[in-house]
Enzyme design. Structure first.
Site, PDB file in Angstrom:
ATOM      1  CG  LEU A 115      25.028  16.707  -0.224  1.00  0.00           C
ATOM      2  CD1 LEU A 115      25.860  15.760   0.635  1.00  0.00           C
ATOM      3  CD2 LEU A 115      24.106  17.531   0.672  1.00  0.00           C
ATOM      4  CE  LYS A 122      29.732  11.246 -12.455  1.00  0.00           C
ATOM      5  NZ  LYS A 122      30.396  10.552 -11.348  1.00  0.00           N
ATOM      6  CG  ASN A 175      33.932  14.520 -12.095  1.00  0.00           C
ATOM      7  OD1 ASN A 175      34.907  15.020 -12.667  1.00  0.00           O
ATOM      8  ND2 ASN A 175      33.938  14.275 -10.802  1.00  0.00           N
ATOM      9  CG  ASP A 183      33.907  10.826  -9.893  1.00  0.00           C
ATOM     10  OD1 ASP A 183      33.549  11.727  -9.120  1.00  0.00           O
ATOM     11  OD2 ASP A 183      33.245  10.475 -10.885  1.00  0.00           O
ATOM     12  CB  ALA A 211      31.418   3.626 -10.077  1.00  0.00           C
ATOM     13  NE  ARG A 240      24.844  -8.492 -11.667  1.00  0.00           N
ATOM     14  CZ  ARG A 240      23.844  -7.637 -11.505  1.00  0.00           C
ATOM     15  NH1 ARG A 240      23.005  -7.782 -10.506  1.00  0.00           N
ATOM     16  NH2 ARG A 240      23.693  -6.624 -12.328  1.00  0.00           N
ATOM     17  CB  THR A 241      28.798  -9.410 -16.095  1.00  0.00           C
ATOM     18  OG1 THR A 241      27.457  -9.172 -15.649  1.00  0.00           O
ATOM     19  CG2 THR A 241      28.801  -9.966 -17.503  1.00  0.00           C
ATOM     20  CE1 TYR A 259      27.294  11.152  -2.614  1.00  0.00           C
ATOM     21  CE2 TYR A 259      25.907  12.229  -0.984  1.00  0.00           C
ATOM     22  CZ  TYR A 259      26.361  12.119  -2.274  1.00  0.00           C
ATOM     23  OH  TYR A 259      25.871  12.955  -3.239  1.00  0.00           O
ATOM     24  N   GLY A 288      31.013   7.101   1.131  1.00  0.00           N
ATOM     25  CA  GLY A 288      31.699   7.911   0.119  1.00  0.00           C
ATOM     26  C   GLY A 288      31.564   9.419   0.292  1.00  0.00           C
TER      27      GLY A 288
HETATM   28  P1  ATR Z   1      28.037   2.802 -12.457  1.00  0.00           P
HETATM   29  O1  ATR Z   1      28.252   3.905 -13.431  1.00  0.00           O
HETATM   30  O2  ATR Z   1      27.414   3.207 -11.153  1.00  0.00           O
HETATM   31  O3  ATR Z   1      29.267   1.971 -12.264  1.00  0.00           O
HETATM   32  P2  ATR Z   1      27.003   0.765 -14.193  1.00  0.00           P
HETATM   33  O4  ATR Z   1      28.006   1.150 -15.223  1.00  0.00           O
HETATM   34  O5  ATR Z   1      25.600   0.479 -14.615  1.00  0.00           O
HETATM   35  O6  ATR Z   1      26.882   1.889 -13.097  1.00  0.00           O
HETATM   36  O7  ATR Z   1      27.596  -0.476 -13.382  1.00  0.00           O
HETATM   37  C1  ATR Z   1      26.919  -1.038 -12.294  1.00  0.00           C
HETATM   38  C2  ATR Z   1      27.833  -2.096 -11.669  1.00  0.00           C
HETATM   39  O8  ATR Z   1      27.210  -2.605 -10.492  1.00  0.00           O
HETATM   40  C3  ATR Z   1      28.096  -3.279 -12.576  1.00  0.00           C
HETATM   41  O9  ATR Z   1      29.389  -3.749 -12.324  1.00  0.00           O
HETATM   42  C4  ATR Z   1      27.033  -4.280 -12.115  1.00  0.00           C
HETATM   43  O10 ATR Z   1      27.342  -5.637 -12.383  1.00  0.00           O
HETATM   44  P3  ATR Z   1      27.046  -6.255 -13.857  1.00  0.00           P
HETATM   45  O11 ATR Z   1      28.123  -5.734 -14.757  1.00  0.00           O
HETATM   46  O12 ATR Z   1      27.084  -7.721 -13.671  1.00  0.00           O
HETATM   47  O13 ATR Z   1      25.669  -5.752 -14.242  1.00  0.00           O
HETATM   48  C5  ATR Z   1      27.078  -4.033 -10.624  1.00  0.00           C
HETATM   49  N1  ATR Z   1      25.849  -4.467  -9.915  1.00  0.00           N
HETATM   50  C6  ATR Z   1      24.633  -3.881  -9.938  1.00  0.00           C
HETATM   51  N2  ATR Z   1      23.764  -4.528  -9.130  1.00  0.00           N
HETATM   52  C7  ATR Z   1      24.456  -5.570  -8.576  1.00  0.00           C
HETATM   53  C8  ATR Z   1      24.135  -6.608  -7.643  1.00  0.00           C
HETATM   54  N3  ATR Z   1      22.899  -6.716  -7.113  1.00  0.00           N
HETATM   55  N4  ATR Z   1      25.103  -7.484  -7.301  1.00  0.00           N
HETATM   56  C9  ATR Z   1      26.335  -7.390  -7.822  1.00  0.00           C
HETATM   57  N5  ATR Z   1      26.713  -6.420  -8.703  1.00  0.00           N
HETATM   58  C10 ATR Z   1      25.791  -5.522  -9.078  1.00  0.00           C
END
Ligand code: ATR
Length: 267
Positions: free
Chosen positions: A15, A65, A86, A101, A130, A151-152, A215, A236
């Site tokens: 956009l 980025k 960005n 951002d 992000a 998650r991690t 968004y 967003g």
């Molecule tokens: P971005 O640049 O969009 O932040 P990224 O650096 O690949 O993309 O990070 C993706 C984030 O979304 C990570 O924090 C990831 O968790 P992990 O570090 O455990 O991989 C999180 N994420 C992606 N899918 C997820 C899910 N189904 N549930 C919870 N967290 C998720």
């Protein structure tokens, strides 16, 4: 005439040309703003060609980025802490890398949604690129605490340590989130892209402002927050327009009005 562009892959959905054209009309600045699809493995050649043909600057979106961060010859503090760029401005022989951002998110929360972040407890879901991009501008608003849950877990702990000097942070695994309500939850994971919701305790949404960085669609996080008594559920789009406004001002020195653009995109 400012010669501008946005690089991404994919880029068709962007956009940004519509937003920047509206800013240009409002401010009386003449611009050209094109979408450029760069090959996934060769952003640098594509950007270098554009620069060699004469440009004032450009935006960079997914997945470039980090490449743009490496291409920049000078970095703002936001870009350095985000470890991602960005926006690039050409200044003589310098390529100044900025990241708008996080400030865009903060402007949307504070100016458009009238939320004072000072003293608030903010829960950020995710610890990827992000999240890295929004932490410094959020901490600059002096919240009581920014909780990073991922998650991690180890990635959240690392960000906690990296950003501790800018404000009160903590970092842990998603499973450690309690049912205690927080003031604001920001979904900075990419889970919505897969149609998924991070697996977290429902109670934290009770009375919270829930903001998804995504968004253009009703995300699982937005549905989850509504089903769990959130005070407000937001996507967003406002952040997208606000980050564009900061880029526009960075290039042209003119501050555009964002509310009319957000309204036109929502209608
Ligand atoms: P971005 O640049 O969009 O932040 P990224 O650096 O690949 O993309 O990070 C993706 C984030 O979304 C990570 O924090 C990831 O968790 P992990 O570090 O455990 O991989 C999180 N994420 C992606 N899918 C997820 C899910 N189904 N549930 C919870 N967290 C998720």
């Amino acid at each position: 005439m400012y010669k501008l562009a946005v690089f991404g892959n994919p880029i068709n959905h962007s956009l940004s040309p519509i937003i920047h054209t509206q800013f240009a009309e409002q401010t009386g600045v003449k611009i050209s703003y094109e979408k450029i699809l760069a090959p996934v493995d060769d952003f640098i050649s594509s950007a270098t060609d554009f620069i060699n043909n004469g440009t004032n600057g450009f935006n960079i979106t997914v997945p470039f980025k980090l490449d743009a961060f490496k291409l920049a010859t000078k970095l703002t503090l936001n870009a350095k802490t985000a470890k991602a760029v960005n926006t690039i401005k050409i200044d003589g022989d310098k390529l100044i890398g900025e990241n708008t951002d996080g400030a865009g998110l903060v402007n949307d929360l504070t100016n458009n949604l009238n939320i004072d972040l000072k003293g608030k407890i903010i829960l950020v879901l995710g610890a990827g690129g992000a999240t890295q991009g929004i932490l410094l501008p959020l901490l600059n608003q002096q919240p009581r605490r920014v909780m990073i849950a991922n998650r991690t877990a180890i990635k959240a702990s690392k960000l906690k340590h990296d950003f501790a000097k800018y404000g009160k942070t903590c970092g842990f695994g998603l499973e450690k989130i309690k049912h205690n309500p927080v003031d604001i939850i920001i979904n900075a994971t990419s889970a919505s892209l897969d149609g998924k919701m991070p697996d977290i305790a429902k109670g934290c949404a009770n009375g919270a402002i829930c903001y998804d960085l995504m968004y253009g669609q009703q995300t699982p996080f937005m549905n989850w927050s509504k089903a769990n008594n959130a005070k407000m559920t937001v996507d967003g789009l406002g952040m997208l327009v606000e980050q564009a406004a900061i880029s526009f001002e960075f290039w042209t020195g003119k501050k555009p009005d964002t509310k009319s653009v957000i309204d036109s995109l929502r209608s």
